[in-house]
Design a protein around this motif. Structure first.
Motif, mmCIF file in Angstrom:
data_model
loop_
_atom_site.group_PDB
_atom_site.id
_atom_site.type_symbol
_atom_site.label_atom_id
_atom_site.label_comp_id
_atom_site.label_asym_id
_atom_site.label_seq_id
_atom_site.Cartn_x
_atom_site.Cartn_y
_atom_site.Cartn_z
ATOM 1 N N VAL A 165 -1.161 -6.479 -5.469
ATOM 2 C CA VAL A 165 0.024 -5.611 -5.374
ATOM 3 C C VAL A 165 1.048 -6.061 -6.407
ATOM 4 C CG1 VAL A 165 1.817 -4.692 -3.860
ATOM 5 C CG2 VAL A 165 -0.406 -5.351 -2.895
ATOM 6 N N PRO A 166 1.168 -5.357 -7.536
ATOM 7 C CA PRO A 166 2.135 -5.757 -8.573
ATOM 8 C C PRO A 166 3.571 -5.582 -8.093
ATOM 9 C CG PRO A 166 0.469 -4.248 -9.443
ATOM 10 C CD PRO A 166 0.333 -4.220 -7.957
ATOM 11 N N ASP A 167 4.427 -6.509 -8.462
ATOM 12 C CA ASP A 167 5.845 -6.409 -8.110
ATOM 13 C C ASP A 167 6.482 -5.169 -8.741
ATOM 14 O OD1 ASP A 167 5.715 -8.769 -6.667
ATOM 15 O OD2 ASP A 167 6.277 -10.023 -8.382
ATOM 16 N N GLU A 168 6.004 -4.784 -9.913
ATOM 17 C CA GLU A 168 6.581 -3.617 -10.599
ATOM 18 C C GLU A 168 6.392 -2.335 -9.795
ATOM 19 O OE1 GLU A 168 4.477 -5.738 -11.867
ATOM 20 O OE2 GLU A 168 5.611 -6.811 -13.424
ATOM 21 N N VAL A 169 5.228 -2.226 -9.124
ATOM 22 C CA VAL A 169 4.959 -1.042 -8.304
ATOM 23 C C VAL A 169 5.911 -0.989 -7.121
ATOM 24 C CG1 VAL A 169 3.232 0.104 -6.858
ATOM 25 C CG2 VAL A 169 2.542 -0.964 -9.008
ATOM 26 N N LEU A 170 6.162 -2.126 -6.498
ATOM 27 C CA LEU A 170 7.094 -2.169 -5.365
ATOM 28 C C LEU A 170 8.514 -1.837 -5.811
ATOM 29 C CD1 LEU A 170 5.804 -5.389 -3.534
ATOM 30 C CD2 LEU A 170 5.269 -3.005 -3.023
ATOM 31 N N GLU A 171 8.915 -2.364 -6.968
ATOM 32 C CA GLU A 171 10.258 -2.065 -7.472
ATOM 33 C C GLU A 171 10.407 -0.585 -7.792
ATOM 34 O OE1 GLU A 171 12.953 -3.846 -7.611
ATOM 35 O OE2 GLU A 171 11.865 -5.486 -6.644
ATOM 36 N N ALA A 172 9.345 0.018 -8.343
ATOM 37 C CA ALA A 172 9.399 1.449 -8.624
ATOM 38 C C ALA A 172 9.535 2.242 -7.335
ATOM 39 C CB ALA A 172 8.130 1.872 -9.379
ATOM 40 N N GLY A 173 8.845 1.805 -6.289
ATOM 41 C CA GLY A 173 8.966 2.479 -4.997
ATOM 42 C C GLY A 173 10.362 2.354 -4.421
ATOM 43 N N ARG A 174 10.986 1.190 -4.576
ATOM 44 C CA ARG A 174 12.363 1.010 -4.077
ATOM 45 C C ARG A 174 13.343 1.894 -4.845
ATOM 46 N NH1 ARG A 174 10.594 -4.660 -4.092
ATOM 47 N NH2 ARG A 174 10.206 -5.277 -1.912
ATOM 48 N N GLU A 176 12.680 4.731 -6.067
ATOM 49 C CA GLU A 176 12.464 6.095 -5.569
ATOM 50 C C GLU A 176 12.988 6.288 -4.150
ATOM 51 O OE1 GLU A 176 11.250 8.721 -7.163
ATOM 52 O OE2 GLU A 176 11.113 7.536 -9.015
ATOM 53 N N GLY A 177 13.480 5.214 -3.542
ATOM 54 C CA GLY A 177 14.084 5.341 -2.217
ATOM 55 C C GLY A 177 13.180 4.995 -1.050
ATOM 56 N N ALA A 178 12.018 4.428 -1.314
ATOM 57 C CA ALA A 178 11.108 4.067 -0.231
ATOM 58 C C ALA A 178 11.605 2.827 0.490
ATOM 59 C CB ALA A 178 9.706 3.812 -0.784
ATOM 60 N N GLY A 179 11.526 2.833 1.823
ATOM 61 C CA GLY A 179 11.885 1.668 2.614
ATOM 62 C C GLY A 179 10.784 0.625 2.591
ATOM 63 N N GLU A 180 11.085 -0.545 3.152
ATOM 64 C CA GLU A 180 10.125 -1.646 3.095
ATOM 65 C C GLU A 180 8.852 -1.345 3.884
ATOM 66 O OE1 GLU A 180 10.556 -4.099 0.999
ATOM 67 O OE2 GLU A 180 12.451 -3.135 0.447
ATOM 68 N N TRP A 181 8.988 -0.708 5.056
ATOM 69 C CA TRP A 181 7.799 -0.373 5.840
ATOM 70 C C TRP A 181 6.932 0.657 5.115
ATOM 71 C CZ3 TRP A 181 5.552 -2.844 9.613
ATOM 72 C CH2 TRP A 181 6.311 -3.706 10.416
ATOM 73 N N ARG A 182 7.586 1.600 4.463
ATOM 74 C CA ARG A 182 6.821 2.598 3.711
ATOM 75 C C ARG A 182 6.117 1.967 2.519
ATOM 76 N NH1 ARG A 182 9.091 8.332 1.188
ATOM 77 N NH2 ARG A 182 7.032 9.202 0.700
ATOM 78 N N LEU A 183 6.790 1.018 1.864
ATOM 79 C CA LEU A 183 6.154 0.306 0.765
ATOM 80 C C LEU A 183 4.895 -0.413 1.241
ATOM 81 C CD1 LEU A 183 9.212 -1.294 -1.075
ATOM 82 C CD2 LEU A 183 7.776 0.577 -1.908
ATOM 83 N N LEU A 185 3.036 0.251 4.047
ATOM 84 C CA LEU A 185 1.994 1.115 4.604
ATOM 85 C C LEU A 185 1.425 2.090 3.583
ATOM 86 C CD1 LEU A 185 3.592 1.894 8.092
ATOM 87 C CD2 LEU A 185 1.839 0.198 7.546
ATOM 88 N N ARG A 186 2.256 2.624 2.715
ATOM 89 C CA ARG A 186 1.810 3.688 1.807
ATOM 90 C C ARG A 186 1.411 3.176 0.430
ATOM 91 N NH1 ARG A 186 3.554 8.749 3.508
ATOM 92 N NH2 ARG A 186 2.214 9.489 1.796
ATOM 93 N N ILE A 187 1.929 2.019 0.006
ATOM 94 C CA ILE A 187 1.650 1.523 -1.339
ATOM 95 C C ILE A 187 0.809 0.242 -1.296
ATOM 96 C CG2 ILE A 187 2.679 0.630 -3.457
ATOM 97 C CD1 ILE A 187 5.051 2.472 -2.985
ATOM 98 N N ALA A 188 1.294 -0.761 -0.564
ATOM 99 C CA ALA A 188 0.615 -2.062 -0.575
ATOM 100 C C ALA A 188 -0.710 -2.028 0.179
ATOM 101 C CB ALA A 188 1.540 -3.127 0.011
ATOM 102 N N MET A 192 -4.565 -3.244 -0.897
ATOM 103 C CA MET A 192 -5.111 -4.447 -0.261
ATOM 104 C C MET A 192 -6.368 -4.165 0.558
ATOM 105 S SD MET A 192 -1.566 -6.206 1.094
ATOM 106 C CE MET A 192 -2.447 -7.466 2.032
ATOM 107 N N VAL A 193 -6.874 -2.923 0.510
ATOM 108 C CA VAL A 193 -8.009 -2.559 1.370
ATOM 109 C C VAL A 193 -9.202 -3.510 1.228
ATOM 110 C CG1 VAL A 193 -9.815 -0.829 1.689
ATOM 111 C CG2 VAL A 193 -7.428 -0.156 1.768
ATOM 112 N N PRO A 194 -9.669 -3.844 0.007
ATOM 113 C CA PRO A 194 -10.797 -4.783 -0.072
ATOM 114 C C PRO A 194 -10.508 -6.113 0.601
ATOM 115 C CG PRO A 194 -10.466 -3.700 -2.183
ATOM 116 C CD PRO A 194 -9.289 -3.339 -1.337
ATOM 117 N N GLY A 195 -9.287 -6.615 0.434
ATOM 118 C CA GLY A 195 -8.907 -7.865 1.081
ATOM 119 C C GLY A 195 -8.831 -7.738 2.585
#
Length: 279
Positions: A165-174, A176-183, A185-188, A192-195
């Motif tokens: 999970v790249p930090d840049e993707v999480l920052e882009a989501g923030r 865009e207004g995404a909350g931490e739980w959405r980040l 469940l919907r992004i991270a 992480m599915v293989p893990g």
């Protein structure tokens, strides 16, 4: 081009390890096909013709008690692995992607928990749950199984979250207004599915094969998992040798769900390997 000697030696060691691992499975497969009279009297390598009869006998033993054990084991292993994977994924993601007070201490405590053998905690866990009236029920096996799997699962979750999970993707989501739980469940989580599948399989197999905890916790054989149920059958075999066939046939059938689960979920590992290679 000649192969390096180390490569040949490693291949030979792996081949020996594979044979050593598969020989007991092959013995169980052959022994499950034999009748009670030929189980100890015929050659080990010669299969019999009584597999269907043995399965029928196992199915009719105490009105299908074996399948009750199978159902119980699926509840313990499936429920425990699912809950453990969810908690491990959340904990690992938080440890990998957030900074908070006590983070290093918490991670070191989790690592310390990995070093503690689950067998050593079985009796104290029983005494604690017996004091609050929970011993003997499904939760007395399910909840400790989740707790025991959490340290190692969280450790793996942290590694997978940090690497996939790249930090840049999480920052882009923030942005865009995404909350931490959405980040989470919907992004991270999709990243992480293989893990998470790996964590689920490790925990599922660990709980499936667990013996000491349910052996101590449970007194009603209707709530036994396969490990304890087959052990009780084995003990009765000293007085009733015919039960040895049921034990061996039950051991063979108990392997099949693990094989099916592995074959079903291995595609997630392949996708994770390919994604890692591309990155």
């Amino acid at each position: 081009m000649r192969r390096p000697k180390m490569s040949v030696a490693a291949t030979a060691i792996l081949a020996i390890g594979s044979v050593y691992t598969l020989l007991p499975v092959l013995w169980v497969l052959i022994a499950a096909t034999k009748s009670g009279s030929s189980l100890f009297n015929s050659s080990t390598a010669v299969p019999g013709t009584s597999l269907l009869h043995n399965i029928s006998q196992l199915n009719s033993y105490r009105s299908g008690l074996f399948w009750r054990w199978m159902y119980n084991t699926l509840i313990y292993a499936g429920g425990g692995a699912f809950l453990g994977t969810v908690l491990s994924g959340l904990t690992g993601f938080a440890l990998a992607k957030y900074e908070f007070r006590g983070k290093k201490v918490l991670f070191n405590v989790l690592l310390g928990g990995v070093m503690v053998p689950a067998v050593a905690l079985a009796v104290p866990t029983y005494l604690m749950l017996a004091k609050v009236g929970m011993a003997g029920g499904y939760l007395s096996v399910l909840l400790p199984s989740v707790a025991a799997a959490l340290p190692y699962g969280s450790y793996l979750g942290r590694i997978f979250a940090a690497s996939s999970v790249p930090d840049e993707v999480l920052e882009a989501g923030r942005i865009e207004g995404a909350g931490e739980w959405r980040l989470m469940l919907r992004i991270a989580a999709p990243m992480m599915v293989p893990g998470l599948v790996t964590i689920f399989l490790f925990q599922f197999i660990s709980i499936w094969n667990n013996f000491m905890l349910p052996f101590i916790m449970l007194g009603d054989d209707r709530k036994f998992p396969l490990t304890v149920g087959l052990f009780s059958l084995l003990n009765q075999g000293a007085q009733q040798p015919a039960l040895y066939n049921l034990v061996i046939t039950g051991a063979l059938l108990s392997i099949l769900p693990l094989i099916v689960l592995f074959l079903t979920l291995q595609r997630y590992w392949r996708s994770g390997i390919v994604a890692g290679a591309v990155k």
